[in-house]
Design a protein around this motif. Structure first.
Motif, PDB file in Angstrom:
ATOM      1  N   THR A 129       2.608  22.823   1.031  1.00 41.13           N
ATOM      2  CA  THR A 129       2.154  23.952   1.086  1.00 41.13           C
ATOM      3  C   THR A 129       0.742  24.193   0.025  1.00 41.13           C
ATOM      4  N   GLU A 130      -0.231  25.216  -0.514  1.00 46.05           N
ATOM      5  CA  GLU A 130      -1.334  24.941  -1.045  1.00 46.05           C
ATOM      6  C   GLU A 130      -0.061  24.292  -2.489  1.00 46.05           C
ATOM      7  N   VAL A 131       0.134  24.566  -3.422  1.00 48.77           N
ATOM      8  CA  VAL A 131       0.552  23.457  -4.251  1.00 48.77           C
ATOM      9  C   VAL A 131       1.545  22.310  -4.333  1.00 48.77           C
ATOM     10  N   LEU A 132       2.199  22.112  -2.859  1.00 47.99           N
ATOM     11  CA  LEU A 132       3.410  21.059  -2.678  1.00 47.99           C
ATOM     12  C   LEU A 132       2.865  19.774  -1.402  1.00 47.99           C
ATOM     13  N   ASP A 133       2.729  18.695  -1.835  1.00 47.37           N
ATOM     14  CA  ASP A 133       2.144  17.227  -1.027  1.00 47.37           C
ATOM     15  C   ASP A 133       3.673  16.924  -0.771  1.00 47.37           C
ATOM     16  N   VAL A 134       3.966  16.012   0.119  1.00 44.43           N
ATOM     17  CA  VAL A 134       4.447  15.262   0.318  1.00 44.43           C
ATOM     18  C   VAL A 134       4.015  13.515   1.317  1.00 44.43           C
ATOM     19  N   GLN A 135       5.080  13.085   1.001  1.00 44.88           N
ATOM     20  CA  GLN A 135       4.492  11.032   1.201  1.00 44.88           C
ATOM     21  C   GLN A 135       6.216  10.720   1.983  1.00 44.88           C
ATOM     22  N   LEU A 136       5.990  10.049   2.713  1.00 44.90           N
ATOM     23  CA  LEU A 136       7.204   9.650   3.431  1.00 44.90           C
ATOM     24  C   LEU A 136       7.356   8.587   2.700  1.00 44.90           C
ATOM     25  N   LYS A 137       8.342   7.929   1.835  1.00 40.52           N
ATOM     26  CA  LYS A 137       9.328   7.099   1.798  1.00 40.52           C
ATOM     27  C   LYS A 137      10.029   5.999   1.977  1.00 40.52           C
TER      28      LYS A 137
ATOM     29  N   GLN B 231       1.120  -1.107  -0.283  1.00 41.59           N
ATOM     30  CA  GLN B 231      -0.151  -0.592  -0.588  1.00 41.59           C
ATOM     31  C   GLN B 231       0.952   1.100   0.147  1.00 41.59           C
ATOM     32  N   GLU B 232       0.607   1.906  -1.057  1.00 40.57           N
ATOM     33  CA  GLU B 232       1.462   3.529  -1.256  1.00 40.57           C
ATOM     34  C   GLU B 232       1.079   4.272   0.333  1.00 40.57           C
ATOM     35  N   ALA B 233       2.010   4.688   0.599  1.00 41.05           N
ATOM     36  CA  ALA B 233       2.180   5.707   1.542  1.00 41.05           C
ATOM     37  C   ALA B 233       1.119   7.036   1.397  1.00 41.05           C
ATOM     38  N   ALA B 234       0.630   7.667   2.225  1.00 42.23           N
ATOM     39  CA  ALA B 234      -0.421   8.538   2.215  1.00 42.23           C
ATOM     40  C   ALA B 234       0.380   9.957   1.907  1.00 42.23           C
ATOM     41  N   TRP B 235       0.039  10.970   1.311  1.00 38.27           N
ATOM     42  CA  TRP B 235       0.166  12.031   0.583  1.00 38.27           C
ATOM     43  C   TRP B 235      -0.191  13.769   1.787  1.00 38.27           C
ATOM     44  N   TYR B 236       0.111  13.770   1.876  1.00 30.22           N
ATOM     45  CA  TYR B 236      -0.117  14.852   2.815  1.00 30.22           C
ATOM     46  C   TYR B 236       0.415  16.131   2.581  1.00 30.22           C
ATOM     47  N   HIS B 237      -0.346  17.360   2.691  1.00 31.04           N
ATOM     48  CA  HIS B 237      -0.479  18.985   1.528  1.00 31.04           C
ATOM     49  C   HIS B 237       0.341  19.748   2.915  1.00 31.04           C
TER      50      HIS B 237
END
Length: 580
Positions: free
Chosen positions: A52-60, A44-50
């Protein structure tokens, strides 16, 4: 002839798909994509988090690795730009929180991107070495905006990401995610990697090399996309019940797969001599640079998948071979040309009274079905005997270099086996020692039966493609008064029939005639070819023997051997024995 003997895990008949030639896609006439058999296992792919308004991050990746005098904490994230223009990476602190509430701030890698292109993503690496040697449990990664230009400094939490899977603590870490636990032959992709390439484990076996014992793992890589793809950087570690052994990829440099292409990649795992592996870990490599001038970054590996190896009871048996029929080879191997048929035509085992072992001789016919000459492939062979012992074959030292159109040649291999080997339930492997050199991979495997040996009273024998009948023979001797010794000369009346029109040259085995006295001592020898100048023919043949004896003993025993040179000396097979 001396040959090293190695024991495998049922020859690591773990090559479940390689030994079951009838059922495995590896022996199909046409290669089939791994995805055609089963969908690849996915984590299962890790969740994405906001962020900034245009940048999302995901823990790898999260690393929590004990060192000699501290603990190394590493975090790798993916940052995605959902906007329509180049966006700068904000200068937030990246921090980790422990289960006891302690917070550590990690340093960004000097190689991290400063900005991210629109609709693209980038990996960012962070690291810190903490002067703690006790166990640390990490529970959260967070970004914090710190304003250093006010007093006291102002900290604003931006986003928190919980660490839901245990951080990787080094090679001894167990992989517990049920979706990351695979069975042998499961198709998989590399978690956390954008690469679509699918991998199928097809073979693992143990080899004894000059540098020690090595397990060689063979994966079939398949590119399901319509464009060229590069195999990402990953490796395999081997796990036994008590230890972990680091592996490395055999193929050096970039490995690329064209659209819909599949090819093998190999991993070598050095182990202790008696090690029996139970599973494999799939690991990816992360990098961190402490400053821009650092040419060699710090690298560490993080486990992604665990592949369970089949036990001995799960190993399949090889398909029974019918003597003289063309063998089926791994369709993904390029070692043997598809227009070159390879057949086993003779397989005998005889005891060597002098060396105290047994010698098995396997004779192959290579038939060129094409309209042009084909090079003779330098394939290797191996015999798996009783108890899973693996006996490597030694190819005849001189062999034809090519096969003419619509013609055939003969190539022989010799195996040295202990006197205790029964010859029952033997498996013959055809091996590629070129693609993954210096290691070997199996391209065909069959269960083979030894051909019956002629009775001592028989006057006929076969040396493919010749059938020889000894109609009569006589032995004369001459006494040399000057040195008081006897010399011998044989007269043989033979009927020789060539049963197959196979191309033969000077590399074909000779017949060696040996005389023994009544005490079993070798008295004299003579060698004659079956082709070329001075060859044996139907009718009368006179053979002078080299060697003398000081007394004439009766009866004398004549042994006839098929003999050819190998890198380990002459290989001999007893084909007939007479007493006079």
């Amino acid at each position: 002839m001396h040959t090293k003997v190695s024991k495998t895990l049922a020859t690591l008949v773990i090559s479940a798909s390689l030994l079951n030639t009838g059922a495995s896609a590896a022996w199909a006439d046409e290669p089939s994509a791994p995805s055609a058999a089963a969908a690849p296992a996915t984590v299962q792919e890790a969740a994405w988090y906001h962020l900034t308004e245009v940048l999302d991050v995901q823990l790898k990746s999260v690393l929590n690795e004990p060192l000699l005098n501290g603990t190394r904490i590493g975090v790798v994230v993916k940052m995605k730009n959902n906007g329509s223009k180049l966006t700068r990476v904000p200068e937030y602190d990246l921090r980790v929180t422990t289960s006891t509430g302690i917070v550590y701030t990690l340093k960004p890698s000097a190689a991290n991107a400063k900005a991210i292109e629109p609709m693209a993503d980038s990996e960012l690496s962070y690291m810190a070495v903490i002067d703690r040697t006790d166990a640390i449990t990490l529970t959260q990664v967070n970004w914090t905006d710190v304003d250093y230009y006010v007093y006291p400094k102002k900290e604003t939490p931006i986003v928190d990401i919980p660490i839901t899977q245990a951080a990787w603590r080094g090679s001894d870490t167990g992989i517990t995610d049920p979706k990351a636990l695979l069975k042998w032959s499961d198709v998989f992709t590399i978690p956390s990697e954008p690469s679509p390439i699918q991998y199928t484990p097809v073979d693992i076996h143990k080899e004894s090399t000059e540098k020690g014992t090595v397990y060689l793992v063979q994966l079939l890589a398949y590119n399901p996309n319509d464009q060229r793809e590069i195999v990402p950087e990953f490796t395999l570690d081997g796990k036994s019940e008590s230890k972990v052994f680091a592996g490395s990829r055999v193929e050096q440099g970039t490995v690329a797969l064209e659209a819909k292409e599949q090819k093998y990649i190999h991993f070598a795992i050095p182990t202790d001599q008696d090690t029996v592996l139970s599973s494999l870990n799939v690991l990816t490599t992360e990098k961190f640079s402490s400053d821009p001038s650092q040419t060699t970054p710090v690298t560490y590996q993080v486990g992604r998948l665990n592949i369970l190896l089949p036990n001995e009871a799960e190993a399949t048996t090889a398909e029974a071979y019918q003597m003289g029929t063309p063998m089926k080879f791994d369709a993904n191997s390029e070692l043997i040309h598809p227009q070159l048929q390879v057949s086993l035509v003779e397989f005998h085992m005889s005891e060597d009274d002098v060396q105290g072992n047994q010698t098995a001789i396997a004779k192959f016919v290579l038939h060129n079905q094409s309209e042009r000459p084909l090079a003779v492939p330098l394939f290797q062979t191996g015999l798996v005997g009783t108890g899973g012992y693996d006996y490597p074959g030694k190819r005849q030292e001189k062999a034809p270099s090519q096969v003419l159109p619509n013609s055939s040649i003969v190539v022989s291999y010799a195996f040295s086996l202990p006197a205790s080997e029964t010859g029952q339930n033997l498996k013959l492997k055809i091996e590629d020692a070129v693609t993954a050199a210096p290691y070997k991979s199996t391209v065909a495997a069959y269960a083979v039966q030894l051909q019956p040996e002629p009775e001592d009273t028989s006057d006929s024998f076969s040396v493919y493609p010749f059938d020889v009948k000894v109609e009569n023979w006589d032995l004369s001797y001459l006494f040399n008064t000057s040195n008081q010794t006897y010399t011998y000369k044989g007269k043989f009346f033979l009927d020789i029939q060539r049963t197959q029109q196979t191309e033969l040259d000077a590399t074909f085995p000779n017949l060696q005639f040996e005389l023994y006295d009544n005490a079993g001592r070798l008295v004299a020898t003579g060698v004659k070819p079956l082709i070329g100048q001075g060859r044996l023919v139907s009718g009368e043949n006179n053979l002078p023997f080299n060697g003398t004896s000081e007394q004439f003993d009766s009866p004398l025993t004549l042994k006839i051997f098929e003999v050819f040179p190998t890198a380990n000396g002459d290989a001999k097979r007893l084909v007939a024995k007479f007493v006079k």
